[in-house]
Write a protein that holds these residues in place. Sequence first.
Motif, PDB file in Angstrom:
ATOM      1  N   PRO A  33       0.858  -1.180   0.000  1.00 36.85           N
ATOM      2  CA  PRO A  33       0.000   0.000   0.000  1.00 36.85           C
ATOM      3  C   PRO A  33       0.899   1.236   0.000  1.00 36.85           C
ATOM      4  O   PRO A  33       1.980   1.225   0.599  1.00 36.85           O
ATOM      5  N   THR A  52      -4.486   1.079  -1.694  1.00 36.67           N
ATOM      6  CA  THR A  52      -4.061  -0.308  -1.547  1.00 36.67           C
ATOM      7  C   THR A  52      -3.226  -0.739  -2.744  1.00 36.67           C
ATOM      8  O   THR A  52      -3.220  -0.082  -3.783  1.00 36.67           O
ATOM      9  N   LEU A 103      -4.126   0.247   4.987  1.00 32.98           N
ATOM     10  CA  LEU A 103      -4.125   1.696   4.813  1.00 32.98           C
ATOM     11  C   LEU A 103      -4.154   2.431   6.144  1.00 32.98           C
ATOM     12  O   LEU A 103      -3.506   3.482   6.292  1.00 32.98           O
TER      13      LEU A 103
END
Length: 123
Positions: A33, A52, A103
């Motif tokens: 990510p 992502t 994230l």
Amino acid sequence: QVQLVESGGGLVQAGGSLRLSCAASGRTAGRNPMGWFRQAPGKDREFVAAITWTGGGTLYADSAKGRFTISRDNAKNTVHLQMNILKPEDTAAYYCAAGNNNLAILAKAPNYWGRGTQVTVSS
């Protein structure tokens, strides 16, 4: 290890646009990510946006929502940040970052950093 190199910063008038790019290299560069942070003079570094590794999920700071768009091209191991309707308060050094997790963790504690690119928005 992942290496990150930013480009695309510069000087722009308020209301204008800039597109930042971040080229990633390294052993797992295509599966991390990635995101963007920024740091204005005298202020702490803050999260801006993240995506992502598939590109299917994104996360934005409130200050970026509606004006900035993060995207990635895994064929080129590159992440972009399209910034529109720029404001003087967007002036900062912008840093590319990558993580090894999700994230939410990337937004708080990235594992890898680029060296930054300066964005200056004049009023």
